[in-house]
Each structure stands twice: as structure tokens, then as C-alpha cells.
Design an enzyme around this catalytic site. Sequence first.
Site, PDB file in Angstrom:
ATOM      1  N   CYS A  18       0.850  -1.190   0.000  1.00  0.00           N
ATOM      2  CA  CYS A  18       0.000   0.000   0.000  1.00  0.00           C
ATOM      3  C   CYS A  18       0.878   1.230   0.000  1.00  0.00           C
ATOM      4  CB  CYS A  18      -0.875   0.023   1.247  1.00  0.00           C
ATOM      5  SG  CYS A  18      -2.011  -1.360   1.333  1.00  0.00           S
ATOM      6  N   GLY A  44      -0.133   0.228  -4.976  1.00  0.00           N
ATOM      7  CA  GLY A  44      -1.464  -0.361  -4.805  1.00  0.00           C
ATOM      8  C   GLY A  44      -2.437   0.218  -5.796  1.00  0.00           C
ATOM      9  N   ASN A 118      -0.065   0.922   5.981  1.00  0.00           N
ATOM     10  CA  ASN A 118       0.746   0.109   5.077  1.00  0.00           C
ATOM     11  C   ASN A 118       1.485  -0.926   5.920  1.00  0.00           C
ATOM     12  OD1 ASN A 118       3.836   0.729   3.244  1.00  0.00           O
ATOM     13  ND2 ASN A 118       2.415  -0.966   3.083  1.00  0.00           N
ATOM     14  N   GLY A 119       1.229  -2.202   5.660  1.00  0.00           N
ATOM     15  CA  GLY A 119       1.876  -3.273   6.420  1.00  0.00           C
ATOM     16  C   GLY A 119       0.866  -4.350   6.771  1.00  0.00           C
ATOM     17  N   TYR A 258      12.769  -4.338  -5.324  1.00  0.00           N
ATOM     18  CA  TYR A 258      11.662  -4.344  -6.283  1.00  0.00           C
ATOM     19  C   TYR A 258      10.576  -3.303  -6.069  1.00  0.00           C
ATOM     20  CZ  TYR A 258       7.328  -5.999  -8.427  1.00  0.00           C
ATOM     21  OH  TYR A 258       6.152  -6.053  -9.091  1.00  0.00           O
TER      22      TYR A 258
END
Length: 482
Positions: A18, A44, A118-119, A258
Amino acid sequence: MKPISIPQCDSGKPRDECGIFGIYGNPKAANLTYLGLYALQHRGQESSGIASSDGHHIYRYAGMGKVVDIFREEQINHLQGHLAIGHNRYSTTGSSFLRNAQPFRSESILGPIVLAHNGNLTNAGALRYELEKKGHIFQTTIDSEVIVHLMAKSGIDSFLDALIFALKQVRGAYSLLVMNRDRIYAVRDPYGFRPLVIGRLGDSFAVASETCAFDIIDAKYVREVEPGEMVELSENGIASYRPFEKKEQSLCVFEYIYFSRPDSTIFGRSVYDMRVRLGRRLARQAPVEADIVVPIPDSSVCAAIGYSRESGVPYELGLIRSHYIGRTFIEPTQKIRDFGAKIKYNAVRASVEGKRMVVVDDSIMRGTTMRKIIKMFRTAGAKEIHVRISAPPTKFPCFYGIDIPTHKELIASSHTIEEIRKYLRVDSIEYMSVETMIEALDEPDMHFCTACFDGDYPCELDEMGEENQKYLFEDDEIDGYY
Ligand code: SF4
């Protein structure tokens, strides 16, 4: 002809997690958040939302799809106020439907609580079960909702103290923005898994997953939110708190390999530089007599540049990736082999024909896409193909916010390197080792999570099973949009 759905994992890569953005002290807060989310779209693409406040009222709008498809001028104008937070979602827990879109907003005894996460929280299932037993009713199936419930039931009057109370009970990965009517809290878990950076635009302060979100609005990067730090943005500027027990830093190394954009700075270093370093180290570790170095676009471009610079083998564009794929596609009436991969990629015959190629990629998950790409290179006349991966073999799933396939789907978890070579039908293949990867990043003050390569998970996993991490709170039947 009927439309077919194109699986998002066609690139053969793990899915992004995210992206979050927040800004305080700007009359155009929602508009700037929209731009920040646009720059973070790679993190996202399933849903996106913005919540703003004028000090009295909270405004919120969220939708399914990409930022540019969800928000129109009319909606941005409706999102009034001088503070705002936004979220781009790819679901690592909870299904993809509108109810789960963030920022998540709820009303409580503490006033409105708005949250963007986020996570992945690794003990959210156990916490939720306990709360549900006590009568709590949840509105979503996202793990982060437990934070709001824990705050509301804390019995603490201060918003800040209630947030600290709640966060002391959760475990796992979180870079989090929490907003009420008049302030924003930006928090990073004590391990620091996911990035979170602070920027400045005139008198306004911004926070974002990556610095590329600052560049688009002309904000200046100030610093990171440190692991275990809680930063408060309010009319008094920024204040910093460190209420959590210190843990060993575990920065997600995959952010450098990445996920993050190469034009971003995260964890205090340039993503571009880190990726080029990995490519250079890979060239020293696994040299090969070749005519050209070719990246698998887009994420492997920097590592391929590094490989080419170090080895002296010329860099070439041997594969083109289409950026114009929608969610569905009209199925061809005649069967076309490897159609899914062909929609996304095409080999450049003029570049690869008769050449000995080094193909640089940053990761292989199931291996199916790479096998199809190799076939494209062969069909385009490549003479030799040597695959070089700028990371170790991915053998384990991630429980900290990245959707990596399960253990049994990951080709490297059940096959030797030689078996992978044979499966891909290439002349040679080499990965980096965990040690050489860390050596290549060459930052003694940084400690990375490498769990998806070596299974060494830095933070307890509790009830997290391989199969259930995404749909932890759901029955088999998913009721769709509402
Ligand atoms: S397991 Fe892998 S993807 Fe997940 S946080 Fe650790 S390094 Fe990142």
C-alpha cells in the site's frame, strides 16, 4: 468474443502493498494528497481514498481502481480542509471491495478516528477474536481496524495516549497515518519494516511512503520517520514521540530490490543507487561471456544498468512491456499460445537476434512468466540466454505486508537452482546469496529483514498461516461491493 480477466500477477512478481500520504497545514490538502497518491500508484491499484478535515468536519471519498479513475475535480473540491491523509490499497489482508478501502473512518468516544495503514499486523486475528467476544462489531475485514477498536475501548481521554495504548498491543508491520479533526499522527513500527518519510512544502508538513510523492508537489524531503517513532503534525509544527520498546531494525530489503520507485529515497538512501549496487555486485559474483545485458522491465532496469557498468557488456532493451493493460481483455477467437504473457511483454528481435544474452531480473516467484519470456527471446533468435537474479532465491512468504505466493507456489522453495535452470530452459542461472546481497547494499548501520529468502522472521507470526494471511477475517463467501 467475451472479455477475459487478466490476473494482476502476470508479471510473475509479488504484488505491491500500500501507499500512504498525508499533509498538514495547506488549504489545498486534498488536492496535494491526490497528487501524492498518484505518484504512489505503483504501491497499490485496487482502491484509493482520501480523508480531509477543516478542523470541524471530516470529509472522505474512496473508490475502487486507480487514482485517476476514482477522483474527479468535484470530489477533490468536496474534500475541504487544511489536513488530509490518503491511501492506495493493494489488499494483503481483507478482500478487494469498497468497504475495505482506506482511509478507514469511524466515530468513537475520542471523536472521529481516520486511519491509513501500510503493512500487516501479525496478531490482528487474536486481538479481533478477543474484541468480538466482548461484543465489538467490525465494519471491515482489514487487520488495521483492531487499532481503532483498541483506542476506543482504552478508557483514555487523550487521543495520543489512546493511540499509543493501542499500538503497544499490536505486532507486525505498520507505517501508519492516523488523523482526527485537527492533527495527523505518522507512526512506524519499532522494526521499521515499511518506509515512511517526512517532507516540507512551505509551512506545510507532508508524510509519505516514498519521496517520489514529494517531488510531484515540489515538497522537500526532510527525513525519515524513524522505526518506533510517532510524529505529530499539528498547528504547532511537528513533534516527535518514542513510546515503544526498541526492537532490532528490520527494514524490508525487497523495498530496495523491487517495490519502491527508483526515483525515491527510502530508509535514508536512494533506491536507484541501491539497485545499481546490487547489479554491480551480481556482475562480480556471476560474470558471463555475453554480447548484451537485457533487463526484465521495469523493475530490473537499474540492476541491469549496474550489471552492464560493472561487466562492460552493453545494456540493451531486449524486451518491451506494455503499460496499457486494463483489467479485462477481449479474448482472441483463435487460440494464441502464452497469450497472457504476450499481452504484457514482447521481445525486440532487432536487439536479441543472434546474441548471447544476460537477462537480469530482480526476483522469480513461480517461474511461469519468466519461462514464457525466455521462450519469446528464443523465438526472436537469441543464441544463448544466461539469467542473473539481483536477489537470493525467494523461498518463503511474507507476513509483513507483501503478497508473496505461498511456500508451495514459490519455485525456489522446492527446486534446486539446476532444476530451475532446466525448467526455464536457459543456458545458466545464478542468484545472489543473502550475504552478497547485504554486502552489496554496504550500509553497516542498516539491518534488513530477509525473511522471504532465509525464513528468519524478525517478529512473531502468531496465528498467521501461509494461506490465510489475506483473508484472515473472512468466510469463504465474499459478499462483494456495497
Ligand atoms: S519477508 Fe521479504 S518482503 Fe516481507 S518484509 Fe521481509 S524482506 Fe520484505
